[in-house]
Design an enzyme around this catalytic site. Structure first.
Site, PDB file in Angstrom:
ATOM      1  N   LYS A   1      68.366  82.286   1.434  1.00  0.00           N
ATOM      2  CA  LYS A   1      67.945  82.744   2.750  1.00  0.00           C
ATOM      3  C   LYS A   1      68.950  83.736   3.358  1.00  0.00           C
ATOM      4  O   LYS A   1      70.028  83.950   2.811  1.00  0.00           O
ATOM      5  CB  LYS A   1      67.733  81.532   3.674  1.00  0.00           C
TER       6      LYS A   1
HETATM    7  C1  LIG Z   1      62.965  78.096   2.326  1.00  0.00           C
HETATM    8  C2  LIG Z   1      61.805  77.734   3.159  1.00  0.00           C
HETATM    9  C3  LIG Z   1      61.619  76.443   3.660  1.00  0.00           C
HETATM   10  C4  LIG Z   1      62.448  75.262   3.263  1.00  0.00           C
HETATM   11  O1  LIG Z   1      63.780  75.428   3.278  1.00  0.00           O
HETATM   12  P1  LIG Z   1      64.762  74.596   2.282  1.00  0.00           P
HETATM   13  O2  LIG Z   1      66.064  74.781   2.975  1.00  0.00           O
HETATM   14  O3  LIG Z   1      64.716  75.274   0.959  1.00  0.00           O
HETATM   15  O4  LIG Z   1      64.304  73.206   2.278  1.00  0.00           O
HETATM   16  C5  LIG Z   1      60.561  76.210   4.497  1.00  0.00           C
HETATM   17  N1  LIG Z   1      59.712  77.184   4.829  1.00  0.00           N
HETATM   18  C6  LIG Z   1      59.840  78.442   4.364  1.00  0.00           C
HETATM   19  C7  LIG Z   1      58.881  79.488   4.794  1.00  0.00           C
HETATM   20  C8  LIG Z   1      60.877  78.746   3.486  1.00  0.00           C
HETATM   21  O5  LIG Z   1      60.976  79.974   2.994  1.00  0.00           O
END
Ligand SMILES: *Cc1c(COP(=O)(O)O)cnc(C)c1O
Length: 396
Positions: free
Chosen positions: A186
């Site tokens: 992210k």
């Molecule tokens: C990455 C993501 C999540 C979940 O995040 P994690 O930290 O990987 O559990 C939820 N929603 C979206 C749209 C994402 O891209």
């Protein structure tokens, strides 16, 4: 989305603070921790940057969504409207509190289409969850209005869009609750981690307890704390939080870099009349984590995606065929396959999701998304722009 690209001395210093005193947990051990409260510090910085009254950091974005839903009292049999284009985590979080994700069509914003949301509302609907995929958002005014009319909760999954804005407010802060992910891919990363923001004192207090077994955190002695309600462990460790503090400080610089690169690539593609762009609502500004384009047909989009790869343009995605992000490939969720038996009601409603969503197919079939990295030099960006143009022109 470059968190993993920007790991340096600042992160090491924050992590070293934690290692120096050895307190890797956010609660207790006050005598040993030398005043370091990294998770708390990350929460304060996140709330401030996101112009929200409260922030709660947790162990993942999925956990943030789960804790947000539980804090808002969403549970057994409640329905949560989610878009067909999302990450499986939004779907999983809803199921994990016993509620039912109800899939809903998207439009050219690539997230919830307000008219389709209205049509999906039933007497059991409790939450509308727009997912700001690839850095941009739905028409949030329209969704807010629907929520107000039907007395529903607006929960923003801003996991992929930290730093974007709507009506000059940070994404995540417009809904009753907003969630971020700090996983490794992210825009900012803790390795693993997540956070929720809200202006509701009630939701914030519940979240604070729920993510730590229901502990009320009153006083210093964990053994003596009381437990007003059932909770689970979604805590973020001090090590992960330390990384996040350094990353969050770089957010604005990261966003500016993303925007510069995005603009060069977009300007180059604008010269191709057949290429159009994802719709960003009038009041919205993307986080510029991805550049999302439409080709005239599904066939051309597939070919363009392939050509980008063969022209050396990496990090471009054709989500329509992707196992994680488009509902059509979620065979375990469409034909529910679970380790523990779900109730017949939940299974029946889940099976209702296994149908065609023509408008979603039409937009997703034509979409190609290219990740924006911050490590590219201006020369690399220029070269990339040229390669993208020749790749796409080669298939038109
Ligand atoms: C990455 C993501 C999540 C979940 O995040 P994690 O930290 O990987 O559990 C939820 N929603 C979206 C749209 C994402 O891209």
């Amino acid at each position: 989305m470059p968190g993993f690209e920007l790991f340096g001395a600042e992160e090491k210093k924050e992590v070293q603070d934690v290692l120096d005193n050895g307190v890797l947990m956010r609660y207790g051990f006050d005598g040993m921790r030398n005043g370091h409260h990294k998770a708390l510090e990350l929460e304060q910085a996140l709330a401030k940057r996101m112009e929200s009254d409260y922030a709660q950091v947790v162990s993942s974005g999925t956990a943030a969504l789960t804790v947000a839903l539980a804090s808002a009292g969403v549970g057994h049999g409640d329905e949560v409207i989610v878009p067909t284009f999302t990450f499986v985590a939004s779907f999983e979080a809803v199921l994990s509190v016993g509620a039912i994700p109800i899939l809903c069509d998207i439009d050219d914003t690539l997230t919830l289409k307000p008219e389709a949301v209205e049509a999906a509302i039933t007497k059991n609907t409790k939450v509308i969850m727009p997912v700001h995929m690839c850095g941009s958002m739905a028409d949030l005014d329209a969704l807010r209005e629907i929520c107000d009319t039907h007395d529903l909760i607006l929960l923003e999954d801003a996991c992929q869009a930290i730093g974007g804005t709507y009506d000059n407010k940070p994404l995540g802060s417009i809904g009753d609750l907003g969630c971020f992910s700090f996983d490794y891919v992210k825009t900012i990363t803790c390795g693993e981690g997540g956070g929720l923001i809200t202006n509701s004192k009630e939701y914030a207090e519940r979240a604070h307890k729920y993510q730590d077994h229901g502990h009320d955190h009153i006083g210093n002695d964990r053994g003596a704390e009381s437990h007003p309600f059932l909770g689970y462990n979604y805590r973020l460790s001090e090590l992960n939080a330390a990384v996040g503090i350094a990353q969050l400080r770089k957010l604005d610089e990261t966003l500016a870099k993303q925007k510069r690169t995005y603009t060069v690539l977009r300007d180059a593609l604008t010269t191709i009349p057949e290429v159009t762009f994802r719709k960003v609502p009038l009041k919205g500004e993307e986080s510029y984590a991805f550049l999302n384009i439409f080709l005239p047909t599904e066939d051309l989009a597939r070919k363009a995606h392939k050509a980008l790869g063969s022209h050396g343009v990496d990090a471009c995605f054709y989500w329509y065929d992707n196992n994680w992000h488009y509902y059509k490939k979620w065979e375990h969720l469409l034909n529910p396959s679970t380790l523990v038996r779900f109730s017949d009601t939940i299974n029946k409603r889940l099976k209702d999701n296994n149908r065609s969503f023509e408008e979603s197919d039409a937009w997703m079939g034509r979409t190609v998304s290219c990740l924006i990295k911050v490590g590219w030099s201006p020369e690399e960006v220029q070269e990339r722009a040229e390669r993208m143009v020749s790749a796409i022109q080669s298939v038109l």
